[in-house]
Design an enzyme around this catalytic site. Structure first.
Site, PDB file in Angstrom:
ATOM      1  CB  SER A 235      -0.933  -0.009   1.213  1.00 24.21           C
ATOM      2  OG  SER A 235      -0.201  -0.009   2.425  1.00 24.21           O
TER       3      SER A 235
ATOM      4  CG  ASP B  73       1.806  -2.681   9.285  1.00 24.27           C
ATOM      5  OD1 ASP B  73       1.549  -1.837  10.170  1.00 24.27           O
ATOM      6  OD2 ASP B  73       1.513  -3.883   9.385  1.00 24.27           O
TER       7      ASP B  73
ATOM      8  CG  ASP C 181       4.413  -4.490   2.965  1.00 21.90           C
ATOM      9  OD1 ASP C 181       4.667  -5.242   3.915  1.00 21.90           O
ATOM     10  OD2 ASP C 181       3.256  -4.246   2.576  1.00 21.90           O
TER      11      ASP C 181
ATOM     12  CG  ASP D 143       5.908  -6.885   7.527  1.00 15.95           C
ATOM     13  OD1 ASP D 143       6.106  -6.665   8.739  1.00 15.95           O
ATOM     14  OD2 ASP D 143       4.949  -7.558   7.114  1.00 15.95           O
TER      15      ASP D 143
ATOM     16  CE  LYS E  13      -5.495  -1.715   0.519  1.00  9.67           C
ATOM     17  NZ  LYS E  13      -4.048  -1.429   0.629  1.00  9.67           N
TER      18      LYS E  13
ATOM     19  CE1 TYR F  63      -6.870  -6.338   1.298  1.00  6.75           C
ATOM     20  CE2 TYR F  63      -7.380  -4.391   2.587  1.00  6.75           C
ATOM     21  CZ  TYR F  63      -6.516  -5.099   1.800  1.00  6.75           C
ATOM     22  OH  TYR F  63      -5.269  -4.581   1.518  1.00  6.75           O
TER      23      TYR F  63
END
Length: 569
Positions: free
Chosen positions: A144, A155, A157, A210, A271, A280
């Site tokens: 995202s 979060d 990534d 992450d 989303k 989702y």
């Protein structure tokens, strides 16, 4: 006025007023069979010609089509787009400038740490000084955040990409781990080695990150490395290839959409809709982020000149009528034709080589719910009063009413001794939860696996509870003992079969709606879930010192001791 014609007598009769018609918002050009009524911004004006009918003939009104004035259409579309953007702001779908700055700063600082780490590893390898000086690595964002559709609590990534001489096991999970752990900005750092995409997970100034690793066959990796360069990808190992796939898919989607801003607005809304309506969660058999991104990009490609509000309506118009399992493939000449594997209910192709089908956990039950929600969205966005400028977007994003739809639920209770172990246990069970869903479908006509995580405060141990809706037509007399026994076989693998995890427990129970806690909220999307994981290595377990295999007697960090070696994968 009546008048005579040769051989026949006819009269002039004005037709009755036309009925009220509704307009499909996705249709900008309507067929113009007469008579036609023109609706203008100041009101409706009906212009019709006299119709001659035979005497004593029953008066039947021809079909009436309501044709909107183009200027009014544009004005209505602009107003509805403004109202949609206002709705997004009210929902807090976009981070504030201050929150955005925090994320940018975190990534910039992480890049500096990674660059220092590469220099250190190059020195450990006794590489020439000029090579050490030129050695570099980078951090590439995806998910995202990479698509620019992240929210205030999302979060990040972030993929660490390093050169050929940097290893995953020693240099990434030990050397870089030690460097990150020493930073005051970083907390709650864990290693997830046994996942398909091994990674570190930590918080950088409170922002969850992450952090997987990919190794390229190069002496130095520039900051903006071309992840589509075939010369770099030809010799990439399987683990690095899987780590790179998220970045490559994101970048290709951004290259293919005609209007980035509209795509981002639509994807944010899609989303939110998917979370609110309970469709989702990739692990629970629904859509994941990459699936929704490709579906939104497909609609943006088909209607490159449409506004954000029109695209959102067209999203539901397109996929409520989609002839599944016909695959969804983005418009890109480089994507080759591929035969379906016959296993996916809703096949969606990745937009980058090797052009595989997106991994899907969709089952018979979740497919039925997704299709139903597409149809609901289509009805709500299609049946709009053409005379109204505004549209009630709240109706589209209303939370799914689980308690109104189901009278019986499967309660899945997960407990552990402390919060860290519970997070680990929940992540592990969720990574295998599809097996439980498939077993339940064998004895139930339908099951709705609500991904919302709940907490029972009457239980002393840290806990997470899921409530899955059961079919009112299905069999509620389910052999829970047999169901749990079969499911636990997939849970108690080498990851959680040792004595150190006997305190992690799972309990299944069929409950009626009247037995649910009164304080319970089953609204879809009301809670933030934990991420799937393999075994997370707690810092207290990192007790065994390790010297570098490339530089004798040079200490690089700690690894798990023998008691927890199985946890290291």
């Amino acid at each position: 006025m009546a008048y005579a014609l040769p051989g026949e007598r006819r009269i002039t009769v004005p037709p009755p007023p036309p009925p009220v018609c509704l307009v499909d918002p996705g249709t900008l050009i309507l067929p113009p069979p007469p008579p036609v009524a023109y609706l203008v911004p100041l009101g409706a004006v009906f212009v019709q010609n006299p119709v001659l009918v035979p005497r004593n003939h029953s008066l039947v009104s021809p079909p009436v089509i309501l044709r909107l004035n183009p200027a009014f259409l544009m004005q209505m579309d602009e107003q509805r787009t403004r109202s949609l953007l206002q709705f997004m702001a009210q929902e807090g779908l976009e981070p504030s400038p201050e929150e955005e700055m925090r994320r940018n700063t975190a990534i910039d600082q992480l890049k500096q740490i990674v660059l220092a780490w590469i220099k250190k590893v190059a020195w450990q390898r006794h590489l020439p000084k000029d090579v050490i000086a030129d050695a570099s690595a980078t951090v590439l964002t995806y998910g995202s955040y990479g698509l620019g559709v992240h929210g205030p609590e999302s979060d990040i990534d972030a993929l660490c990409v390093g050169p050929y001489f940097v290893t995953l096991e020693e240099d990434f999970f030990i050397v870089l781990h030690s460097m990150l752990e020493s930073q005051t900005e970083i907390s709650e750092i864990h290693c997830v080695k046994s996942a398909k995409v091994p990674l570190m997970r930590f918080k950088f100034n409170g922002i969850s990150i992450d952090f997987p690793y990919a190794r390229l066959p190069a002496i130095s990796v520039p900051e903006y490395v071309n992840v589509f360069d075939p010369s770099l990808l030809a010799q990439v190992d399987d683990t690095s290839w899987r780590s790179l796939s998220g970045v490559r898919a994101n970048k290709r989607i951004l290259q293919l959409v005609p209007n980035l801003k509209n795509f981002q607005s639509v994807l944010r809304c899609v989303k939110l809709w998917a979370r609110r309506r309970g469709v989702y969660s990739h692990l629970f058999g629904f859509f994941g982020g990459i699936h929704l991104a490709i579906l939104a990009a497909y609609v943006c490609q088909r209607y490159p000149n449409a506004s954000a509000s029109a695209l959102l309506c067209l999203f539901f118009d397109t996929f409520s009528k989609w002839p599944w399992p016909q695959p969804v493939v983005l418009d890109d000449p480089s994507i080759p034709y591929r035969h379906l594997d016959g296993r996916s209910f809703m096949p969606i192709m990745m937009p980058c080589s090797p052009f595989e089908w997106c991994h899907s956990n969709i089952t018979r039950s979740t497919y039925k719910k997704i299709v139903s929600e597409f149809q609901r969205g289509y009805v709500l966005t299609r049946l709009q009063d053409p005379g109204r400028m505004e549209f009630r977007w709240n109706d589209l994003f209303e939370a799914y009413p689980y308690t109104a739809k189901h009278t019986h639920f499967l309660q899945i209770l997960l407990t552990a001794d402390n919060d860290d172990e519970l997070q680990e246990w929940v992540g592990w069970v969720k990574s295998r939860i599809r097996g439980l869903l498939l077993k339940l479908e064998m004895v139930q006509e339908y099951c709705d696996p609500n991904p919302t995580e709940n907490v029972d405060h009457n239980i002393t141990e840290p806990n997470i509870i899921f409530y899955w809706g059961l079919s009112p037509k299905g069999n509620t007399f389910i052999n829970i003992g047999s169901l749990k026994k079969d499911f636990m076989k997939s849970i108690n693998t080498d990851q959680f079969a040792d004595d150190n995890h006997t305190h992690c427990k799972l309990a299944l129970l069929i409950v009626q709606y009247s037995q649910l806690p009164k304080s319970l909220r089953l609204d879809a999307g009301s809670a933030k879930g934990s991420k799937p994981c393999g075994k997370i290595l707690d810092n207290n377990y990192l007790q065994k010192p390790v010297d570098s295999q490339y530089l004798p007697q040079y200490f690089v960090g700690y690894v798990a001791n023998e008691q927890h070696r199985a946890a290291a994968g």
